[in-house]
Design a protein around this motif. Sequence first.
Motif, mmCIF file in Angstrom:
data_model
loop_
_atom_site.group_PDB
_atom_site.id
_atom_site.type_symbol
_atom_site.label_atom_id
_atom_site.label_comp_id
_atom_site.label_asym_id
_atom_site.label_seq_id
_atom_site.Cartn_x
_atom_site.Cartn_y
_atom_site.Cartn_z
ATOM 1 N N TYR A 395 0.837 -1.215 0.000
ATOM 2 C CA TYR A 395 0.000 0.000 0.000
ATOM 3 C C TYR A 395 0.868 1.261 0.000
ATOM 4 N N TYR A 396 1.868 1.300 0.887
ATOM 5 C CA TYR A 396 2.650 2.529 1.045
ATOM 6 C C TYR A 396 3.683 2.718 -0.059
ATOM 7 N N LYS A 399 1.783 4.788 -2.418
ATOM 8 C CA LYS A 399 1.524 6.125 -1.885
ATOM 9 C C LYS A 399 2.791 7.002 -1.915
ATOM 10 N N LYS A 402 3.639 8.179 -5.433
ATOM 11 C CA LYS A 402 2.827 9.327 -5.852
ATOM 12 C C LYS A 402 3.336 10.642 -5.245
#
Length: 513
Positions: A395-396, A399, A402
């Motif tokens: 997930y990270y 993130k 981005k």
Amino acid sequence: MDKHWTFIVKGHSDHYIVGQTDQRLKNIPPNTALIMQQPLDMTLKNPQVVLRANHQWVFVYIGEKLIYSYDATNKQSRPGLLQTTIHLPDNYRQQKLRVVTKTPYDYYSGIPAQIFIGEAAAVNRFFILHALPQFLLFSLCLTLIVLMFAVICLKPAQSKKQLLSSLLLIGFIFLIGLQSLALNVPASALFDPITLSTLYNLTSILIPVFLTSYYWLRTNKYRQYYLYGVGLQILLLIFGLVSLAVGKLSLPVAMQIFSGFNVFMTLFTSAIALAESANDNRFYTICSPAIIMAAFVHCFFYIQLFAGSANLTTDWPLILFSGLMILIFGYHITEEISVSYYQRVQQQKQFEQGLIMREKQKNLLETFNLMAEKEADEVDQTPSLTQFLYQMENYYQKKFRKQAKFFSCQFLTSPETKKLDDEKLTFLIQLFEKFLTDPTFGTIDISIQQKQDQLVIESKTSTLARHSFDQFAATSTMIEPYQELEQAVKRSNGQWQWQEKEKQQYFKIILDL
């Protein structure tokens, strides 16, 4: 009366000088009497003389009659800063006014006394009118001090550096107020010459020390270099005070030593101010033009004194320091108000973001748990810590990509290790969110290792340098770095270690499995 004086050096009766009182007479050794005389031809009903002498013994004669003397006594062996009022006798007209001065100090020898003469009411009115600027400056200093204390009391949560800079500024303003009182002729009549001399000389010595100390706290990149000058100045002050205390040095002589050193410090401060402003230091960017201009005018004033000028009617150092006081106070108080406003806005923003963040962390915890359970069900296993951590990493990674941040994460945990309780897992999410949302972090390297029955979390991060007011305000609101994370670790009965070296930060957190 500054013109048409005849000056005679005692013991050199053939050496007559006709001139003014604004120039020092050269080649007059200490303890040599300087006689200045002038016939009085004005007609006054109530004649009054105001005399000012700079660390000199004084004797005033009308004709051959001694009407005033200020001489050494058993209690006072050194002269001070004399300002006195003398009433002339009725038969003063067409007689010579003679003023005899002598001093034990080499620097003050050859300086004529300042003489003011006229009707008593007119003389008093003259000095009251000329004292108005000093009265206004003294009142302004008191007002600024009250405002500074009010700001300190209304803003208790501030760093030691901010508190010290505020106290130094208060001391700087207070000393300027005291010096304006010492230069005020009506007010100075309340003090004896030694007290007046001590007040004036001490304030003249301490004002630059407080100002340069404040400047030092305002430096960033060149603080270490400026510390050499400020440290030397403070060492010189300590040496001078100790010498004064043991009687090896007199205060007027110490004043001249400091005046000479201040010429160097003004130029050194100008160089530091230029360098700091070039490095985007907000304080010096705004204040450096005034600091540099004051430095050069200050040097010119001292050059005048060393070149032989005396009894200068304009006290340029006090004017310059007063101008810097108003400028620095304006910047300081504006900064304090802006920071206070920024703090209130940030506190409200942080409260709202905290609510959103806690809800987000709760949702992420549930999501990672569900995904870890799904993965475990596929292989018919109990959800493990490793599966949970890999869900977090996936997930990270997206993130951080981005956010255009470099993110690296390594896991060394046993596949058989069960998941931690929700509070500790929430802390891990909180730690990752901190690195993700904080704009000061550019590179994040996290490792999570299992060592026996403990989980060791280590992180090396690099921060981005920013020179903006928001960064300063945000820094000033932070009492302890990462206080929330530290408190979260303690709630989980873990161990917390945090270090900072230049632009690198290091975290080490230990949690029990």
